[in-house]
Design an enzyme around this catalytic site. Structure first.
Site, PDB file in Angstrom:
ATOM      1  N   GLY A 105     -25.664   5.842 -19.928  1.00 35.77           N
ATOM      2  CA  GLY A 105     -26.773   6.253 -20.776  1.00 35.77           C
ATOM      3  C   GLY A 105     -28.106   5.976 -20.110  1.00 35.77           C
ATOM      4  CB  CYS A 106     -31.397   7.608 -20.487  1.00 33.02           C
ATOM      5  SG  CYS A 106     -31.479   7.758 -22.289  1.00 33.02           S
ATOM      6  CG  PHE A 107     -33.194   3.159 -23.657  1.00 31.61           C
ATOM      7  CD1 PHE A 107     -34.318   2.640 -23.027  1.00 31.61           C
ATOM      8  CD2 PHE A 107     -33.371   3.849 -24.850  1.00 31.61           C
ATOM      9  CE1 PHE A 107     -35.587   2.811 -23.560  1.00 31.61           C
ATOM     10  CE2 PHE A 107     -34.648   4.034 -25.394  1.00 31.61           C
ATOM     11  CZ  PHE A 107     -35.759   3.503 -24.745  1.00 31.61           C
ATOM     12  CB  THR A 115     -29.563   4.043 -16.279  1.00 31.24           C
ATOM     13  OG1 THR A 115     -28.332   4.763 -16.434  1.00 31.24           O
ATOM     14  CG2 THR A 115     -29.979   4.074 -14.819  1.00 31.24           C
ATOM     15  CB  ALA A 116     -34.058   1.836 -17.803  1.00 33.66           C
TER      16      ALA A 116
END
Length: 333
Positions: A142-144, A146-147
């Site tokens: 997922g995007c969050f 990953t960060a």
């Protein structure tokens, strides 16, 4: 190493699907065989993704029996598992799923789940590049997630995460997908900020699995507050935690961990979101305030947080250069 491969995209009309089309059409070793969309079937790709005008004559298909080397699933959460259940995919075809359907299970490591006889490896290259290289099917992070993970991996590997980590993060409107909702309309989103899913964002499950894998003796609580931002794309997160490390010691740990990872860049200055938008980079910045280590992590939610990472995983699966097709330009202004 394969000389070239054929790729197909399921759910190609959405934001992540559109980004995949752009990347695959420019990839030096991949050919886009088809782009599927039930809602846009028969229409030229450029009629939906208008920036593709002059780039391709392909049209969306309702379904495809074309055999491809890799199939990207951008069908949305819950629909990817349904697609695999209802469609016969050749065993030789690798699958890279961008939904959350195969990112975790009840296993202690949470790195592999299975569905329909296929095993899915969690596709965060900075966590387990070698595992991905030897896999067949990838669950794209997922995007969050990953960060946040890229902000914490070096400390977790050294077993240096404390019992509590505090994170705040803001994301652009494309993170909510292309479907309309009250909080994605321009008139609501512009000049506005709000929180959502406070302390219970779904991406925390995969973050927790990763940290448990690296630091099993102490499972830190991630106190996460996500924000909706008044911009289209990008994720900016700030994590802070208590540590006895000096700033120099922390920087050395991060530089060493990411020395072989081409898309993670350490910044000596406070970064801004435009440095990563339209790229597959993650930019990290560390600060020390008293006993608190402050970690900034920024990515493009549609690239390093979705389609760019999916292509990075494709490159690893097929033995291509990890950066192939992903040397993208940020916009400075």
């Amino acid at each position: 190493m394969a000389a070239s491969i054929k790729a197909g995209v399921i759910g190609a009309a959405g934001y992540a699907g559109g980004e995949l089309l752009r990347l695959l059409l420019q990839h030096p070793q991949a050919e886009l065989a088809f782009a599927q969309s039930g809602s846009q079937a028969g229409k030229p790709l450029a009629s939906v993704h208008t920036d593709l005008l002059g780039e391709t004559e392909l049209a969306f298909v309702a379904d495809s029996n074309d055999e491809v080397d890799v199939l990207f699933l951008c069908a949305g959460h819950g629909k990817a598992a349904e697609y695999l259940k209802n469609n016969s995919i050749p065993a030789a075809t690798s699958i890279i799923d961008l939904s959350q359907d195969f990112r975790w299970n009840g296993a202690k490591t949470g790195t592999i789940v299975s569905a329909g006889g296929r095993e899915f490896v969690y596709g965060l290259p900075e966590l387990q590049r070698e595992v991905i290289q030897n896999a067949s099917n990838i669950a794209n992070p997922g995007c969050f997630a990953t960060a946040i993970q890229l902000a914490l991996l070096p400390l977790a590997q050294q077993h240096l995460l404390p019992v509590a980590v505090h994170v705040s993060g803001i994301t652009g409107s494309t993170g909510a997908g292309q479907g309309l909702s009250p909080t994605s309309h321009f008139s609501w989103r512009t000049e506005n900020v709000s929180t959502y899913k406070v302390m219970e964002h779904q991406h925390l499950r995969e973050v927790g699995k990763t940290l448990q894998q690296l630091q099993p003796e102490t499972q830190p609580d991630i106190h996460f507050i996500p924000y909706r931002g008044p911009f289209a794309r990008g994720i900016f997160i700030t994590a802070y935690l208590e540590t006895d490390l000096t700033l120099e010691q922390a920087q050395d740990i991060y530089r060493q961990y990411y020395s072989s990872h081409p898309f993670v860049v350490m910044s000596a200055q406070t970064p801004d979101l435009k440095q990563v938008v339209n790229t597959s980079k993650c930019v990290l910045h560390l600060q020390k305030h008293g006993q608190q280590l402050v970690i900034t992590s920024i990515i493009d939610n549609l690239l390093k947080g979705a389609a760019g990472q999916a292509v990075q995983n494709m490159n690893l699966l097929f033995g291509f250069d990890e950066t192939a097709g992903l040397k993208l330009k940020a916009g400075g202004f």
